[in-house]
Design a protein around this motif. Sequence first.
Motif, PDB file in Angstrom:
ATOM      1  N   GLU A 105       0.862  -1.181   0.000  1.00  0.00           N
ATOM      2  CA  GLU A 105       0.000   0.000   0.000  1.00  0.00           C
ATOM      3  C   GLU A 105       0.898   1.230   0.000  1.00  0.00           C
ATOM      4  O   GLU A 105       1.684   1.434   0.915  1.00  0.00           O
ATOM      5  CB  GLU A 105      -0.928  -0.021   1.211  1.00  0.00           C
ATOM      6  N   SER A 106       0.773   2.043  -1.041  1.00  0.00           N
ATOM      7  CA  SER A 106       1.679   3.179  -1.185  1.00  0.00           C
ATOM      8  C   SER A 106       1.279   4.359  -0.313  1.00  0.00           C
ATOM      9  O   SER A 106       2.046   5.311  -0.173  1.00  0.00           O
ATOM     10  CB  SER A 106       1.743   3.630  -2.647  1.00  0.00           C
ATOM     11  N   GLU A 107       0.086   4.301   0.243  1.00  0.00           N
ATOM     12  CA  GLU A 107      -0.368   5.365   1.140  1.00  0.00           C
ATOM     13  C   GLU A 107      -1.439   4.794   2.060  1.00  0.00           C
ATOM     14  O   GLU A 107      -1.929   3.675   1.836  1.00  0.00           O
ATOM     15  CB  GLU A 107      -0.913   6.560   0.352  1.00  0.00           C
ATOM     16  N   ASP A 108      -1.792   5.531   3.102  1.00  0.00           N
ATOM     17  CA  ASP A 108      -2.796   5.042   4.038  1.00  0.00           C
ATOM     18  C   ASP A 108      -4.154   4.933   3.344  1.00  0.00           C
ATOM     19  O   ASP A 108      -4.506   5.772   2.508  1.00  0.00           O
ATOM     20  CB  ASP A 108      -2.922   5.984   5.242  1.00  0.00           C
ATOM     21  N   PRO A 109      -4.951   3.890   3.675  1.00  0.00           N
ATOM     22  CA  PRO A 109      -6.294   3.773   3.092  1.00  0.00           C
ATOM     23  C   PRO A 109      -7.148   4.980   3.447  1.00  0.00           C
ATOM     24  O   PRO A 109      -6.985   5.596   4.497  1.00  0.00           O
ATOM     25  CB  PRO A 109      -6.849   2.489   3.739  1.00  0.00           C
ATOM     26  N   ASN A 110      -8.071   5.292   2.558  1.00  0.00           N
ATOM     27  CA  ASN A 110      -8.983   6.416   2.760  1.00  0.00           C
ATOM     28  C   ASN A 110     -10.380   5.875   3.032  1.00  0.00           C
ATOM     29  O   ASN A 110     -10.998   5.254   2.171  1.00  0.00           O
ATOM     30  CB  ASN A 110      -8.997   7.308   1.514  1.00  0.00           C
ATOM     31  N   THR A 111     -10.884   6.091   4.265  1.00  0.00           N
ATOM     32  CA  THR A 111     -12.231   5.646   4.640  1.00  0.00           C
ATOM     33  C   THR A 111     -13.181   6.833   4.566  1.00  0.00           C
ATOM     34  O   THR A 111     -12.843   7.937   5.002  1.00  0.00           O
ATOM     35  CB  THR A 111     -12.238   5.076   6.071  1.00  0.00           C
ATOM     36  N   TYR A 112     -14.367   6.610   4.048  1.00  0.00           N
ATOM     37  CA  TYR A 112     -15.334   7.703   3.885  1.00  0.00           C
ATOM     38  C   TYR A 112     -16.746   7.140   3.820  1.00  0.00           C
ATOM     39  O   TYR A 112     -16.951   5.919   3.761  1.00  0.00           O
ATOM     40  CB  TYR A 112     -15.026   8.500   2.610  1.00  0.00           C
ATOM     41  N   ARG A 113     -17.705   8.032   3.844  1.00  0.00           N
ATOM     42  CA  ARG A 113     -19.106   7.662   3.670  1.00  0.00           C
ATOM     43  C   ARG A 113     -19.576   8.185   2.318  1.00  0.00           C
ATOM     44  O   ARG A 113     -19.222   9.283   1.903  1.00  0.00           O
ATOM     45  CB  ARG A 113     -19.964   8.227   4.796  1.00  0.00           C
ATOM     46  N   THR A 114     -20.385   7.381   1.648  1.00  0.00           N
ATOM     47  CA  THR A 114     -20.855   7.772   0.322  1.00  0.00           C
ATOM     48  C   THR A 114     -22.243   7.165   0.102  1.00  0.00           C
ATOM     49  O   THR A 114     -22.845   6.625   1.035  1.00  0.00           O
ATOM     50  CB  THR A 114     -19.863   7.309  -0.772  1.00  0.00           C
ATOM     51  N   ARG A 115     -22.731   7.235  -1.120  1.00  0.00           N
ATOM     52  CA  ARG A 115     -24.038   6.665  -1.451  1.00  0.00           C
ATOM     53  C   ARG A 115     -23.953   5.926  -2.779  1.00  0.00           C
ATOM     54  O   ARG A 115     -23.061   6.199  -3.600  1.00  0.00           O
ATOM     55  CB  ARG A 115     -25.110   7.762  -1.511  1.00  0.00           C
ATOM     56  N   THR A 116     -24.862   5.005  -2.971  1.00  0.00           N
ATOM     57  CA  THR A 116     -24.846   4.218  -4.196  1.00  0.00           C
ATOM     58  C   THR A 116     -25.180   5.080  -5.413  1.00  0.00           C
ATOM     59  O   THR A 116     -25.966   6.012  -5.340  1.00  0.00           O
ATOM     60  CB  THR A 116     -25.858   3.064  -4.127  1.00  0.00           C
ATOM     61  N   THR A 117     -24.548   4.739  -6.507  1.00  0.00           N
ATOM     62  CA  THR A 117     -24.911   5.286  -7.807  1.00  0.00           C
ATOM     63  C   THR A 117     -25.847   4.286  -8.489  1.00  0.00           C
ATOM     64  O   THR A 117     -26.155   3.219  -7.931  1.00  0.00           O
ATOM     65  CB  THR A 117     -23.670   5.487  -8.675  1.00  0.00           C
ATOM     66  N   LYS A 118     -26.267   4.595  -9.674  1.00  0.00           N
ATOM     67  CA  LYS A 118     -27.107   3.661 -10.419  1.00  0.00           C
ATOM     68  C   LYS A 118     -26.375   2.345 -10.615  1.00  0.00           C
ATOM     69  O   LYS A 118     -26.954   1.257 -10.451  1.00  0.00           O
ATOM     70  CB  LYS A 118     -27.501   4.265 -11.763  1.00  0.00           C
ATOM     71  N   GLU A 119     -25.073   2.419 -10.950  1.00  0.00           N
ATOM     72  CA  GLU A 119     -24.310   1.204 -11.231  1.00  0.00           C
ATOM     73  C   GLU A 119     -23.997   0.421  -9.966  1.00  0.00           C
ATOM     74  O   GLU A 119     -24.210  -0.793  -9.904  1.00  0.00           O
ATOM     75  CB  GLU A 119     -23.012   1.560 -11.969  1.00  0.00           C
ATOM     76  N   THR A 120     -23.484   1.091  -8.917  1.00  0.00           N
ATOM     77  CA  THR A 120     -23.154   0.357  -7.694  1.00  0.00           C
ATOM     78  C   THR A 120     -24.414  -0.145  -6.994  1.00  0.00           C
ATOM     79  O   THR A 120     -24.405  -1.221  -6.393  1.00  0.00           O
ATOM     80  CB  THR A 120     -22.315   1.220  -6.737  1.00  0.00           C
ATOM     81  N   GLY A 121     -25.502   0.603  -7.101  1.00  0.00           N
ATOM     82  CA  GLY A 121     -26.768   0.137  -6.537  1.00  0.00           C
ATOM     83  C   GLY A 121     -27.258  -1.119  -7.229  1.00  0.00           C
ATOM     84  O   GLY A 121     -27.756  -2.053  -6.585  1.00  0.00           O
TER      85      GLY A 121
END
Length: 259
Positions: A105-121
């Motif tokens: 891993e070249s950098e620390d992981p990035n954790t966040y909150r998001t929402r589904t798109t049409k495709e990911t949903g």
Amino acid sequence: MTEIQRPGALYQQVAAAIRAAILSGEFAPDSLLPSEAQLMARYQVSRPTVRNAIAALRAEGLINVRHGKGSFVRSDDQPVLTLERRISRTTDSRFVMPNGDLWDESEDPNTYRTRTTKETGRLLGVGTEEALFGCDRLLVDPSTGTRAMHRTLIPFEVAEAAPLLSDEPCKHPAEIYRVLTSGDHKLWWSETVRARMPLPDERTTLQLPDATPILHMARVTHGTEDRPLILEELRVGADRAELAYRMTADKRQARRARA
């Protein structure tokens, strides 16, 4: 000197002549193209015409321009990395992936909150605007320098049923699988792969040459009653990696003989 007599814009004629020389093997893969001055003399054209021809061939993906070194014919070698896309489970209930220890891993992981798109949903079997935990990782293969972008998306509903995930959604995939099976899920996976041209940030992050597509893998982990639980996306340059799959035959119930 090669005389240009084909119809069309002059730079397109020069590009066609250089392309023919590449495809015939006169300009070998990974070799340095003649300089601008040499190409001008060879085809009896101006410097802007040569530059436009080179730009057209870059857009086609036939050549790479290495700053300070010149224009090189794109190598036709096999990809430097083979990614085994299978998952195994040990007797002590640990999950193992053949390439699991491949990446740094070249950098620390990035954790966040998001929402589904049409495709990911669609992949997660939910509607748009459903709340998700996201985790992005930038991975590097230390032996080849190949870069990959990995993303994990976990619906809030799934994480709430497995507190270890809501507390730490950026666990490695193998650990996420272990947490899900401890919650009585029997897992299986589906995966789709498509090739597409990269977005500007993907091209920069993956350090891709001109006109290079990416392989975009979308792996869904399914649980009880085939319910989609999490989505993983892996993006890597198509010039750097190839995918390998182990396939087994599904068991099907034998047909009853007609009386």
